[in-house]
Write a protein that holds these residues in place. Sequence first.
Motif, PDB file in Angstrom:
ATOM      1  N   TYR A 146      10.419  19.511   0.926  1.00  0.00           N
ATOM      2  CA  TYR A 146      11.256  18.336   1.177  1.00  0.00           C
ATOM      3  C   TYR A 146      11.302  17.357  -0.001  1.00  0.00           C
ATOM      4  CZ  TYR A 146      10.822  20.038   5.963  1.00  0.00           C
ATOM      5  OH  TYR A 146      10.833  20.814   7.092  1.00  0.00           O
ATOM      6  N   GLY A 147      10.408  17.490  -0.960  1.00  0.00           N
ATOM      7  CA  GLY A 147      10.402  16.593  -2.105  1.00  0.00           C
ATOM      8  C   GLY A 147       9.331  15.523  -1.992  1.00  0.00           C
ATOM      9  N   TYR A 148       9.182  14.773  -3.073  1.00  0.00           N
ATOM     10  CA  TYR A 148       8.153  13.742  -3.147  1.00  0.00           C
ATOM     11  C   TYR A 148       8.609  12.405  -2.567  1.00  0.00           C
ATOM     12  CZ  TYR A 148       5.247  16.672  -6.164  1.00  0.00           C
ATOM     13  OH  TYR A 148       4.457  17.682  -6.652  1.00  0.00           O
ATOM     14  N   SER A 149       9.852  12.042  -2.770  1.00  0.00           N
ATOM     15  CA  SER A 149      10.299  10.712  -2.343  1.00  0.00           C
ATOM     16  C   SER A 149      10.188  10.499  -0.833  1.00  0.00           C
ATOM     17  CB  SER A 149      11.729  10.445  -2.819  1.00  0.00           C
ATOM     18  OG  SER A 149      12.616  11.428  -2.356  1.00  0.00           O
ATOM     19  N   PRO A 150      10.443  11.501   0.037  1.00  0.00           N
ATOM     20  CA  PRO A 150      10.225  11.264   1.471  1.00  0.00           C
ATOM     21  C   PRO A 150       8.757  11.008   1.804  1.00  0.00           C
ATOM     22  CG  PRO A 150      11.636  13.178   1.142  1.00  0.00           C
ATOM     23  CD  PRO A 150      11.089  12.810  -0.193  1.00  0.00           C
ATOM     24  N   VAL A 151       7.864  11.670   1.064  1.00  0.00           N
ATOM     25  CA  VAL A 151       6.431  11.456   1.294  1.00  0.00           C
ATOM     26  C   VAL A 151       6.044  10.030   0.927  1.00  0.00           C
ATOM     27  CG1 VAL A 151       4.106  12.193   0.677  1.00  0.00           C
ATOM     28  CG2 VAL A 151       5.938  13.888   0.867  1.00  0.00           C
ATOM     29  N   PHE A 152       6.507   9.563  -0.234  1.00  0.00           N
ATOM     30  CA  PHE A 152       6.208   8.188  -0.637  1.00  0.00           C
ATOM     31  C   PHE A 152       6.814   7.184   0.340  1.00  0.00           C
ATOM     32  CE2 PHE A 152       5.950   9.933  -5.169  1.00  0.00           C
ATOM     33  CZ  PHE A 152       4.575  10.037  -5.097  1.00  0.00           C
ATOM     34  N   ALA A 153       8.020   7.455   0.797  1.00  0.00           N
ATOM     35  CA  ALA A 153       8.670   6.551   1.750  1.00  0.00           C
ATOM     36  C   ALA A 153       7.887   6.480   3.056  1.00  0.00           C
ATOM     37  CB  ALA A 153      10.106   7.015   2.009  1.00  0.00           C
ATOM     38  N   ALA A 154       7.427   7.624   3.547  1.00  0.00           N
ATOM     39  CA  ALA A 154       6.645   7.642   4.781  1.00  0.00           C
ATOM     40  C   ALA A 154       5.324   6.903   4.602  1.00  0.00           C
ATOM     41  CB  ALA A 154       6.391   9.077   5.218  1.00  0.00           C
ATOM     42  N   MET A 155       4.708   7.027   3.431  1.00  0.00           N
ATOM     43  CA  MET A 155       3.466   6.305   3.166  1.00  0.00           C
ATOM     44  C   MET A 155       3.681   4.802   3.155  1.00  0.00           C
ATOM     45  SD  MET A 155       1.675   8.629   0.200  1.00  0.00           S
ATOM     46  CE  MET A 155       1.018  10.260   0.545  1.00  0.00           C
ATOM     47  N   VAL A 156       4.793   4.369   2.571  1.00  0.00           N
ATOM     48  CA  VAL A 156       5.102   2.933   2.557  1.00  0.00           C
ATOM     49  C   VAL A 156       5.274   2.414   3.977  1.00  0.00           C
ATOM     50  CG1 VAL A 156       6.829   1.215   1.888  1.00  0.00           C
ATOM     51  CG2 VAL A 156       6.124   2.967   0.252  1.00  0.00           C
ATOM     52  N   LEU A 157       6.016   3.133   4.793  1.00  0.00           N
ATOM     53  CA  LEU A 157       6.242   2.713   6.176  1.00  0.00           C
ATOM     54  C   LEU A 157       4.947   2.691   6.979  1.00  0.00           C
ATOM     55  CD1 LEU A 157       9.551   4.668   6.914  1.00  0.00           C
ATOM     56  CD2 LEU A 157       9.296   2.231   6.429  1.00  0.00           C
ATOM     57  N   THR A 158       4.013   3.575   6.637  1.00  0.00           N
ATOM     58  CA  THR A 158       2.722   3.607   7.322  1.00  0.00           C
ATOM     59  C   THR A 158       1.836   2.430   6.917  1.00  0.00           C
ATOM     60  OG1 THR A 158       2.805   6.027   7.434  1.00  0.00           O
ATOM     61  CG2 THR A 158       0.661   5.001   7.740  1.00  0.00           C
ATOM     62  N   ALA A 159       1.909   2.047   5.645  1.00  0.00           N
ATOM     63  CA  ALA A 159       1.039   0.977   5.148  1.00  0.00           C
ATOM     64  C   ALA A 159       1.533  -0.413   5.518  1.00  0.00           C
ATOM     65  CB  ALA A 159       0.906   1.085   3.629  1.00  0.00           C
ATOM     66  N   LEU A 160       2.831  -0.582   5.686  1.00  0.00           N
ATOM     67  CA  LEU A 160       3.383  -1.918   5.911  1.00  0.00           C
ATOM     68  C   LEU A 160       2.810  -2.634   7.133  1.00  0.00           C
ATOM     69  CD1 LEU A 160       7.167  -1.627   4.948  1.00  0.00           C
ATOM     70  CD2 LEU A 160       5.361  -2.909   3.773  1.00  0.00           C
ATOM     71  N   PRO A 161       2.652  -1.975   8.301  1.00  0.00           N
ATOM     72  CA  PRO A 161       2.111  -2.708   9.460  1.00  0.00           C
ATOM     73  C   PRO A 161       0.720  -3.283   9.220  1.00  0.00           C
ATOM     74  CG  PRO A 161       3.164  -0.667  10.177  1.00  0.00           C
ATOM     75  CD  PRO A 161       3.104  -0.619   8.689  1.00  0.00           C
ATOM     76  N   VAL A 162      -0.109  -2.581   8.445  1.00  0.00           N
ATOM     77  CA  VAL A 162      -1.451  -3.083   8.176  1.00  0.00           C
ATOM     78  C   VAL A 162      -1.383  -4.359   7.346  1.00  0.00           C
ATOM     79  CG1 VAL A 162      -3.660  -2.568   7.086  1.00  0.00           C
ATOM     80  CG2 VAL A 162      -2.427  -0.773   8.328  1.00  0.00           C
ATOM     81  N   TYR A 163      -0.563  -4.346   6.304  1.00  0.00           N
ATOM     82  CA  TYR A 163      -0.420  -5.539   5.467  1.00  0.00           C
ATOM     83  C   TYR A 163       0.203  -6.688   6.255  1.00  0.00           C
ATOM     84  CZ  TYR A 163      -1.757  -3.050   1.238  1.00  0.00           C
ATOM     85  OH  TYR A 163      -2.457  -2.354   0.293  1.00  0.00           O
ATOM     86  N   LEU A 164       1.158  -6.378   7.120  1.00  0.00           N
ATOM     87  CA  LEU A 164       1.784  -7.415   7.929  1.00  0.00           C
ATOM     88  C   LEU A 164       0.782  -8.030   8.901  1.00  0.00           C
ATOM     89  CD1 LEU A 164       4.319  -8.936   8.804  1.00  0.00           C
ATOM     90  CD2 LEU A 164       4.831  -7.060  10.377  1.00  0.00           C
ATOM     91  N   ALA A 165      -0.024  -7.180   9.550  1.00  0.00           N
ATOM     92  CA  ALA A 165      -1.012  -7.696  10.500  1.00  0.00           C
ATOM     93  C   ALA A 165      -2.030  -8.593   9.801  1.00  0.00           C
ATOM     94  CB  ALA A 165      -1.717  -6.533  11.191  1.00  0.00           C
ATOM     95  N   PHE A 166      -2.489  -8.166   8.626  1.00  0.00           N
ATOM     96  CA  PHE A 166      -3.462  -8.984   7.901  1.00  0.00           C
ATOM     97  C   PHE A 166      -2.827 -10.291   7.429  1.00  0.00           C
ATOM     98  CE2 PHE A 166      -5.737 -10.394   4.117  1.00  0.00           C
ATOM     99  CZ  PHE A 166      -7.029 -10.407   4.590  1.00  0.00           C
ATOM    100  N   PHE A 167      -1.572 -10.239   7.000  1.00  0.00           N
ATOM    101  CA  PHE A 167      -0.889 -11.452   6.543  1.00  0.00           C
ATOM    102  C   PHE A 167      -0.767 -12.464   7.670  1.00  0.00           C
ATOM    103  CE2 PHE A 167       3.082 -13.867   6.049  1.00  0.00           C
ATOM    104  CZ  PHE A 167       2.830 -14.507   4.847  1.00  0.00           C
ATOM    105  N   LEU A 168      -0.466 -12.003   8.876  1.00  0.00           N
ATOM    106  CA  LEU A 168      -0.286 -12.901  10.007  1.00  0.00           C
ATOM    107  C   LEU A 168      -1.607 -13.522  10.463  1.00  0.00           C
ATOM    108  CD1 LEU A 168       2.301 -10.878  12.142  1.00  0.00           C
ATOM    109  CD2 LEU A 168       2.736 -12.869  10.686  1.00  0.00           C
ATOM    110  N   ALA A 169      -2.710 -12.792  10.263  1.00  0.00           N
ATOM    111  CA  ALA A 169      -3.997 -13.279  10.769  1.00  0.00           C
ATOM    112  C   ALA A 169      -4.971 -13.634   9.656  1.00  0.00           C
ATOM    113  CB  ALA A 169      -4.623 -12.229  11.679  1.00  0.00           C
ATOM    114  N   GLN A 170      -4.473 -13.832   8.437  1.00  0.00           N
ATOM    115  CA  GLN A 170      -5.384 -14.027   7.313  1.00  0.00           C
ATOM    116  C   GLN A 170      -6.190 -15.317   7.436  1.00  0.00           C
ATOM    117  OE1 GLN A 170      -3.478 -14.844   3.518  1.00  0.00           O
ATOM    118  NE2 GLN A 170      -1.550 -15.308   4.511  1.00  0.00           N
TER     119      GLN A 170
END
Length: 283
Positions: free
Chosen positions: A244-268
């Motif tokens: 499938y290529g590399y860019s879908p893998v990177f995109a999926a990783m970004v989408l996976t990491a975003l909720p963690v950063y958002l949760a920490f930002f809201l409760a920092q």
Amino acid sequence: MTSPHLQRRGLRAPLTATTLTWAFALISAYPLLWLVLQSLRSDGAILSDPWGLPLSPDFSGYARAFETTPLPQYFLNSLLVTGAVVILSVACCAGAGYAISKLRFPGSNLVFIAFLGMLVVPAPILLLPVFLISRDLGILNTYIGLIAPYAAGTLPIGVYLMKTHFDAVPASYAEAAEIDRASAWQTFRHIMLPLIAPAAATVAILAFMSAWNEYIYALVSLRSAELFTLPIGVADLAAKKFIYGYSPVFAAMVLTALPVYLAFFLAQRSFLSSLAIGGGVKG
């Protein structure tokens, strides 16, 4: 009077600390920044220059990530498991911390020492025992088979945080509630819990990050693809990067990491204030 030399030294110290702080922050943030940048490039550009910039951003990798793998299902699975773990962890840690700190039942110190002892046990050592227990209970390849171990894994640090924050609450609060004929539950729910809100937020963040990112136990305990969480689903997609290529893998990783950063930002703020044990409670 302070000499000019000493004044320069006094100014140089905070400047050096600020520079080092920014340098450390940039080093820590660079992997995520690189991941986001690569998710906006085509496979050809990634292979030809892995360190290049997306001069013309290409969002097709995100579309292909959803086309090649059931990301919404993985996201819902992770959200269900993580949400249950957060609620269960905060409830159990708050109750246990309050009981050990304020109720002082026989053997409470030994219980607390046992929780502290679990902090030094490496997680891989517990992998096989937890797997065998889950197998004997018949909860492998189920949501509860993930929720229970994940919540239990948060208990040692969670109970420690809650207990230390409850210790900082003056006894006069509970005594005033007792004079007003409040029950033990009412004292705990309406007086004690609001006072240790930063600690509860910290436990929630730790539980969220631990459950959302956990990979090893989910890998060995899940068999049905419809139960896969995001880490398992993204790893499966990464294994097919040559298809499938590399860019879908990177995109999926970004989408996976975003909720963690958002949760920490809201409760920092709550998270940082809880680092000063009992700092949110005034005597």
